[in-house]
Scaffold this active site. Structure first.
Site, PDB file in Angstrom:
ATOM      1  N   SER A 142       0.831  -1.124   0.133  1.00 48.00           N
ATOM      2  CA  SER A 142      -0.064  -0.061   0.080  1.00 48.00           C
ATOM      3  C   SER A 142       1.005   1.299   0.111  1.00 48.00           C
ATOM      4  O   SER A 142       2.052   1.236   0.480  1.00 48.00           O
ATOM      5  CB  SER A 142      -0.938  -0.077   1.138  1.00 48.00           C
ATOM      6  OG  SER A 142      -1.546   1.271   1.349  1.00 48.00           O
ATOM      7  N   TYR A 155      -1.742  -0.358  10.478  1.00 46.36           N
ATOM      8  CA  TYR A 155      -1.952  -1.070   9.145  1.00 46.36           C
ATOM      9  C   TYR A 155      -0.632  -0.450   8.079  1.00 46.36           C
ATOM     10  O   TYR A 155      -0.031  -1.496   7.491  1.00 46.36           O
ATOM     11  CB  TYR A 155      -3.253  -0.554   8.503  1.00 46.36           C
ATOM     12  CG  TYR A 155      -3.172  -1.026   6.951  1.00 46.36           C
ATOM     13  CD1 TYR A 155      -3.647  -2.221   6.700  1.00 46.36           C
ATOM     14  CD2 TYR A 155      -3.192   0.061   6.078  1.00 46.36           C
ATOM     15  CE1 TYR A 155      -3.709  -2.542   5.359  1.00 46.36           C
ATOM     16  CE2 TYR A 155      -3.223  -0.367   4.648  1.00 46.36           C
ATOM     17  CZ  TYR A 155      -3.671  -1.453   4.268  1.00 46.36           C
ATOM     18  OH  TYR A 155      -3.967  -1.972   3.100  1.00 46.36           O
ATOM     19  N   LYS A 159       2.307  -2.716   6.208  1.00 43.68           N
ATOM     20  CA  LYS A 159       2.766  -2.743   4.815  1.00 43.68           C
ATOM     21  C   LYS A 159       4.212  -2.132   4.468  1.00 43.68           C
ATOM     22  O   LYS A 159       4.534  -2.685   3.503  1.00 43.68           O
ATOM     23  CB  LYS A 159       1.554  -1.621   4.141  1.00 43.68           C
ATOM     24  CG  LYS A 159       0.121  -2.342   4.286  1.00 43.68           C
ATOM     25  CD  LYS A 159       0.088  -3.463   3.600  1.00 43.68           C
ATOM     26  CE  LYS A 159      -1.413  -4.152   3.195  1.00 43.68           C
ATOM     27  NZ  LYS A 159      -1.558  -5.350   2.636  1.00 43.68           N
TER      28      LYS A 159
END
Length: 260
Positions: A142, A155, A159
């Site tokens: 991401s 999160y 990534k």
């Protein structure tokens, strides 16, 4: 382009029941490849495979379930005779808010699915087939792994780690296995709904290319990276975000309209 032909090759796509994973499975199948789609339930895996059609099959395999992952690899080899492509697409984000406010359960789930699962599946396919015969792995990262945002820091950290692991694996598994990643921006998926659903117009307006992404935008890049057209690319993370990582495009457009 001849290099994009995947005829005779077989791919596993994890987390493929919808969104980017399903679009990737369709793109690989359209290029001639056999596809195995995984999902947490057999019902959703079968439904996704039916959407892909052709030789596609669905297998229930939660991304972090080692026994299910091993069974999926075995069934793939029994069914198709090779395992040339792995797309580690399964992802999750159970946390929201500052990192220090997250509990261990959310931390563990985020890193288990987003980081450990790609390592697990890559190891399994390498030992079962790719280590001897070669292959291509693509991890879904991401742009969050390259930036800093409020409330989704955990999160994004997972990534960022996946981007690092992609490079590490590219070296460890060379020269037989190519390992790359894609870094999507805001894409029209259920996982990313909080980032666009209530304010899509504003997100689109601030994006250089004037819209949020579609799953097919990411799928096209993945199909390229697993093909012979990308045969000299490894350890890279391809940003596919319509220019979102560049920053807010609105001031530049307004300046152009004013002639400054």
């Amino acid at each position: 382009m001849a290099g994009l032909d995947l005829t005779g090759r077989t791919a596993i796509v994890t987390g493929a029941s919808r969104g980017i994973g399903l679009a990737v499975a369709k793109a690989i199948a359209a290029a001639g490849g056999n596809v195995v789609l995984t999902s947490r339930s057999q019902e959703s895996a079968d439904a996704a495979a039916a959407q892909v059609g052709g030789s596609a099959i669905g297998i229930a395999a939660h991304a972090v379930d080692e026994e299910a992952a091993r069974r999926c690899v075995d069934v793939t080899l029994e069914r198709f005779g090779s395992l040339d492509i792995l797309v580690n697409n399964a992802g999750t984000n159970p946390s929201f808010g500052p990192i220090i406010d997250q509990d261990h359960a959310r931390f563990a789930k985020t890193f288990d699915v987003n980081l450990w699962a790609p390592v697990l599946w890559t190891g399994l396919v390498t030992r079962a087939w790719m280590g001897e015969h070669g292959g291509a792995v693509v991890n879904t990262a991401s742009i969050g792994g390259m930036a800093f945002e409020a409330n989704i820091g955990l999160y994004n950290a997972s990534k960022a780690a996946l981007i690092h692991v992609t490079k590490q694996l590219a070296l460890e598994l060379s020269p037989k296995v190519r390992v790359n990643a894609v870094a999507p921006g805001v894409v029209r998926t259920k996982l990313a709904e909080a980032l666009w659903k209530e304010h899509e117009q504003a997100v689109s307006a601030s994006t250089a290319l004037g819209r949020i992404g579609e799953p097919e935008d990411i799928a096209s890049a993945v199909a390229f990276l697993v093909s012979d057209a990308a045969s000299w690319i490894t350890g890279e993370t391809m940003v596919i975000d319509g220019g979102q990582l560049l920053g807010d495009a609105l001031p530049f457009r307004q300046g152009a309209q004013l002639g400054v």
